[in-house]
Scaffold this motif. Structure first.
Motif, PDB file in Angstrom:
ATOM      1  N   UNK A  44      31.801  32.336  49.008  1.00 11.13           N
ATOM      2  CA  UNK A  44      30.941  31.524  48.136  1.00 11.13           C
ATOM      3  C   UNK A  44      31.485  31.460  46.713  1.00 11.13           C
ATOM      4  N   UNK A  45      30.994  30.481  45.921  1.00  7.02           N
ATOM      5  CA  UNK A  45      31.262  30.543  44.486  1.00  7.02           C
ATOM      6  C   UNK A  45      30.470  31.719  43.911  1.00  7.02           C
ATOM      7  N   UNK A  46      31.165  32.590  43.186  1.00  5.61           N
ATOM      8  CA  UNK A  46      30.520  33.812  42.681  1.00  5.61           C
ATOM      9  C   UNK A  46      30.691  33.911  41.167  1.00  5.61           C
ATOM     10  N   UNK A  47      29.584  34.183  40.482  1.00  5.92           N
ATOM     11  CA  UNK A  47      29.621  34.487  39.052  1.00  5.92           C
ATOM     12  C   UNK A  47      29.324  35.981  38.925  1.00  5.92           C
ATOM     13  N   UNK A  48      30.197  36.719  38.207  1.00  7.73           N
ATOM     14  CA  UNK A  48      30.035  38.181  38.148  1.00  7.73           C
ATOM     15  C   UNK A  48      30.040  38.681  36.711  1.00  7.73           C
ATOM     16  N   UNK A  65      26.104  29.011  45.085  1.00  5.92           N
ATOM     17  CA  UNK A  65      26.596  29.979  44.092  1.00  5.92           C
ATOM     18  C   UNK A  65      25.707  31.218  44.022  1.00  5.92           C
ATOM     19  N   UNK A  66      26.370  32.363  43.884  1.00  6.88           N
ATOM     20  CA  UNK A  66      25.617  33.613  43.741  1.00  6.88           C
ATOM     21  C   UNK A  66      26.043  34.347  42.477  1.00  6.88           C
ATOM     22  N   UNK A  67      25.121  35.155  41.997  1.00  9.71           N
ATOM     23  CA  UNK A  67      25.369  35.947  40.791  1.00  9.71           C
ATOM     24  C   UNK A  67      25.431  37.428  41.158  1.00  9.71           C
ATOM     25  N   UNK A  68      26.461  38.113  40.697  1.00  7.81           N
ATOM     26  CA  UNK A  68      26.567  39.562  40.893  1.00  7.81           C
ATOM     27  C   UNK A  68      26.479  40.233  39.531  1.00  7.81           C
ATOM     28  N   UNK A  91      35.755  36.752  42.213  1.00 12.92           N
ATOM     29  CA  UNK A  91      34.762  35.949  41.480  1.00 12.92           C
ATOM     30  C   UNK A  91      35.362  34.621  41.012  1.00 12.92           C
ATOM     31  N   UNK A  92      34.547  33.573  41.069  1.00 10.65           N
ATOM     32  CA  UNK A  92      35.004  32.273  40.557  1.00 10.65           C
ATOM     33  C   UNK A  92      34.969  32.286  39.044  1.00 10.65           C
ATOM     34  N   UNK A  93      33.975  32.984  38.488  1.00 10.45           N
ATOM     35  CA  UNK A  93      33.824  33.077  37.040  1.00 10.45           C
ATOM     36  C   UNK A  93      33.436  34.513  36.705  1.00 10.45           C
ATOM     37  N   UNK A  94      34.045  35.056  35.655  1.00 16.94           N
ATOM     38  CA  UNK A  94      33.577  36.350  35.146  1.00 16.94           C
ATOM     39  C   UNK A  94      32.783  36.073  33.874  1.00 16.94           C
ATOM     40  N   UNK A  95      31.535  36.526  33.882  1.00 19.03           N
ATOM     41  CA  UNK A  95      30.689  36.338  32.704  1.00 19.03           C
ATOM     42  C   UNK A  95      30.688  37.614  31.870  1.00 19.03           C
ATOM     43  N   UNK A 114      31.083  24.779  34.175  1.00 16.03           N
ATOM     44  CA  UNK A 114      32.311  25.480  34.591  1.00 16.03           C
ATOM     45  C   UNK A 114      32.532  25.330  36.088  1.00 16.03           C
ATOM     46  N   UNK A 115      31.443  25.449  36.845  1.00 15.18           N
ATOM     47  CA  UNK A 115      31.549  25.354  38.299  1.00 15.18           C
ATOM     48  C   UNK A 115      32.023  23.967  38.717  1.00 15.18           C
ATOM     49  N   UNK A 116      31.616  22.994  37.935  1.00 14.30           N
ATOM     50  CA  UNK A 116      31.885  21.604  38.276  1.00 14.30           C
ATOM     51  C   UNK A 116      33.256  21.148  37.771  1.00 14.30           C
ATOM     52  N   UNK A 117      34.014  22.049  37.156  1.00 12.04           N
ATOM     53  CA  UNK A 117      35.262  21.641  36.510  1.00 12.04           C
ATOM     54  C   UNK A 117      36.436  22.371  37.156  1.00 12.04           C
ATOM     55  N   UNK A 118      36.737  21.999  38.411  1.00 14.29           N
ATOM     56  CA  UNK A 118      37.744  22.740  39.182  1.00 14.29           C
ATOM     57  C   UNK A 118      39.109  22.725  38.497  1.00 14.29           C
ATOM     58  N   UNK A 119      39.523  21.568  37.988  1.00 10.66           N
ATOM     59  CA  UNK A 119      40.855  21.484  37.377  1.00 10.66           C
ATOM     60  C   UNK A 119      40.928  22.316  36.109  1.00 10.66           C
ATOM     61  N   UNK A 120      39.870  22.195  35.293  1.00  6.49           N
ATOM     62  CA  UNK A 120      39.852  22.989  34.052  1.00  6.49           C
ATOM     63  C   UNK A 120      39.883  24.479  34.372  1.00  6.49           C
ATOM     64  N   UNK A 121      39.177  24.864  35.404  1.00 11.50           N
ATOM     65  CA  UNK A 121      39.156  26.298  35.727  1.00 11.50           C
ATOM     66  C   UNK A 121      40.571  26.807  36.035  1.00 11.50           C
ATOM     67  N   UNK A 122      41.349  25.980  36.699  1.00  9.54           N
ATOM     68  CA  UNK A 122      42.735  26.398  36.983  1.00  9.54           C
ATOM     69  C   UNK A 122      43.522  26.534  35.686  1.00  9.54           C
ATOM     70  N   UNK A 123      43.288  25.578  34.777  1.00 11.60           N
ATOM     71  CA  UNK A 123      44.021  25.616  33.496  1.00 11.60           C
ATOM     72  C   UNK A 123      43.578  26.830  32.675  1.00 11.60           C
ATOM     73  N   UNK A 124      42.261  27.046  32.596  1.00 17.00           N
ATOM     74  CA  UNK A 124      41.756  28.215  31.850  1.00 17.00           C
ATOM     75  C   UNK A 124      42.358  29.503  32.402  1.00 17.00           C
ATOM     76  N   UNK A 125      42.428  29.558  33.742  1.00 20.09           N
ATOM     77  CA  UNK A 125      42.925  30.774  34.397  1.00 20.09           C
ATOM     78  C   UNK A 125      44.384  31.022  34.009  1.00 20.09           C
TER      79      UNK A 125
END
Ligand code: UDP
Length: 502
Positions: free
Chosen positions: A275-279, A322-325, A386-390, A449-460
């Motif tokens: 799943x998409x995960x925010x942690x 999406x889930x939150x950890x 995680x897809x995103x680290x908060x 952020x979740x909706x911005x797949x290309x940006x997420x790759x660039x940010x990463x």
């Protein structure tokens, strides 16, 4: 009393350089060492702090000491030991005041206690240090020790302050007024961020940023099989097959509907690899902003948010999956932090109040602290899946959790807290929410952020590069070499000047 700490070399620079991504930083470090190390010849660098175990400084020093030695700089680590508990109670109060909290008052009695203990320790240190040896004193506890040594011996003296606050109030003013005469005795002071410099030290300060060790259990690469294995052995993910190694004991535990804790795969597998995960992984501290992050995530899951903001069917589906950890150390293992337990309880009750369909998508997880290595592996694995680290901190000294995530090519959702805005440039390495305490804003930023797949790759990609260039242990040691060589040059210039005018 002064004790000398043994430091073992676990890995050599060649071991690091054997990893393709670390070859260049190691080469850069060696190049600087070639220029600087001979200026430090025939001297011993003394790192002085107040504990050999526990806390970020003690964690970082062994690596710095062993690398400096390998680069040809004789280096020792000395710890000040006082039998007077009152001394460390006082320095803990000073520590809190620098962070802006506590009663803004330090008495003459406090000054006398600080002076007398510093005096004893300076005498102990003077027996070890030779004239000309650079002395680096970490944090306020041994500040007075180093200041007295500097006044009585011809040594380059540097004070490295790892803490700070990017604002001033009565508490910070009280602390700095207390420390000022001691800090002024040093040739130079070193802070992590420019924002933390007190006004009176601005003309004699430099910056060295915290750093991570890329081959530590927390940060080393995990292959796909290792990653799934760590998740499975931690009970963070189910395995459909029998496996060779058993579970870690104890495993990661997750809050259940009845208020109990069970392995994190209960009542159902979290889907961390699917799943998409925010942690967010942090200490259970109010300033880490867990509560507004949870509210923001819950807001994003409300039908009214979907209806207004989802841009496509795919976006809708992503939002719903999406889930939150929210993870942190087992609060029972941190017995000296009663506030941690209190904050943890608040988050648990906030979770209990969620509607069941949102509750299902939020996991409150405690990570066992019985083995530091296993805890670190759990953090590593959780960050990597995680897809995103908060890191929704209201205040943040630096925020190593974010450095760790950026190194692992994870896009970061941060805030404008000083340490986070230093590391993450909004729209370059991830996103910074405008307000850490505004759930609506957090909901929108996660969704964007979740909706911005290309940006997420660039940010990463950008995030990884930033850590590689600035926040790895090699950069830190490089900066130490530069700062120490300058300190020695300055001292020699003063000695020559002194002789020529004599
Ligand atoms: N951490 C950990 N286990 C946990 C929670 C946090 O090892 O269960 C680590 C985290 O990976 C990071 C450190 O604790 O290395 C926290 O450092 P940071 O600078 O983010 O915040 P601090 O706790 O110093 O305020």
């Amino acid at each position: 009393m002064i004790t000398i700490v043994d430091v073992e070399t676990e890995r050599t620079l060649d071991d690091y350089a054997a990893h393709a991504s670390l070859k260049r930083p190691v080469e850069d470090l060696r190049a600087v060492a070639q220029k600087c190390a001979d200026r430090l010849e025939d001297r011993t660098v003394w790192m002085v702090n107040s504990t050999a175990q526990g806390g970020g400084v003690a964690e970082m020093l062994p690596k710095v000491v062993s690398m400096l030695r390998e680069l040809g700089v004789s280096t020792e680590w000395a710890v000040i030991v006082s039998e007077k508990d009152r001394f460390f109670q006082l320095t803990k109060r000073i520590h809190n005041l620098i962070h802006g909290t506590g009663t803004p008052h330090l008495s003459n009695e406090d000054r006398e206690l600080y002076r007398s203990v510093s005096r004893k320790m300076a005498d102990g240190l003077a027996r070890r240090v030779d004239p000309g040896d650079p002395v680096v004193v970490h944090d306020p506890q041994p500040l007075g020790t180093g200041a007295l040594l500097k006044q009585e011996m011809d040594v380059p003296a540097l004070w490295r302050c790892h803490i700070g606050l990017d604002e001033s109030n009565a508490a910070t003013e009280t602390a700095w007024e207390f420390l000022k005469p001691w800090a002024e005795a040093y040739d130079e002071t070193i802070f992590s961020l420019r924002e933390y410099l007190p006004e009176f030290l601005k003309d004699r300060s430099d910056l060295i940023q915290p750093a991570i060790n890329p081959l530590s259990p927390k940060n080393r690469q995990l292959s796909v099989t290792e990653l799934t294995d760590v998740l499975r052995r931690s009970r963070l993910a189910e395995s459909a097959h029998p496996t060779v190694d058993g579970d870690f004991a104890p495993p990661a535990m997750r809050l259940q509907r009845d208020g109990s804790f069970a392995p994190a795969t209960r009542p159902e597998d979290l889907g961390l690899m699917q799943r998409p995960i925010v942690t967010q992984i942090s200490r259970w501290d109010r300033l880490k902003g867990f509560a507004p992050l949870l509210q923001g995530f819950a807001r994003m899951k409300e039908p009214s948010f979907f209806d207004r903001n989802a841009t496509s069917e795919r976006d809708r589906r992503r939002l719903s999956l999406t889930r939150l950890v929210l993870a942190g150390p087992d609060p029972e293992s941190v017995s000296d932090d009663p506030e941690g337990q209190e904050v943890f309880n608040e988050i648990c009750s906030q979770w209990h109040d969620l509607p069941p369909e949102i509750q299902r998508d939020v996991a409150i997880i405690t990570l066992p602290m019985t083995s530091r290595r296993i805890n670190a592996l759990m953090v590593n694995a959780l960050q990597r899946c995680s897809s995103i680290i908060a890191q929704n901190s209201l205040q943040e000294g630096f925020g190593l959790t974010v450095t760790e995530a950026m190194w692992k090519r994870r896009p970061v959702l941060g805030t404008h807290a000083a340490g986070l805005r230093e590391q993450v440039k909004d729209g370059v390495h991830g996103r910074l929410t405008p307000q850490a305490e505004d759930p609506e804003g957090i909901a929108h930023t996660i969704h964007e952020m979740m909706n911005a797949a290309e940006e997420r790759k660039r940010w990463a990609r950008n995030a990884r590069r930033r850590v590689s260039e600035r926040y790895l242990v090699f950069t830190q040691v490089r900066r130490w070499l530069e700062v120490l060589a300058q300190a020695v040059d300055r001292q020699e210039a003063v000695s020559v000047d002194g002789q020529s005018t004599a």
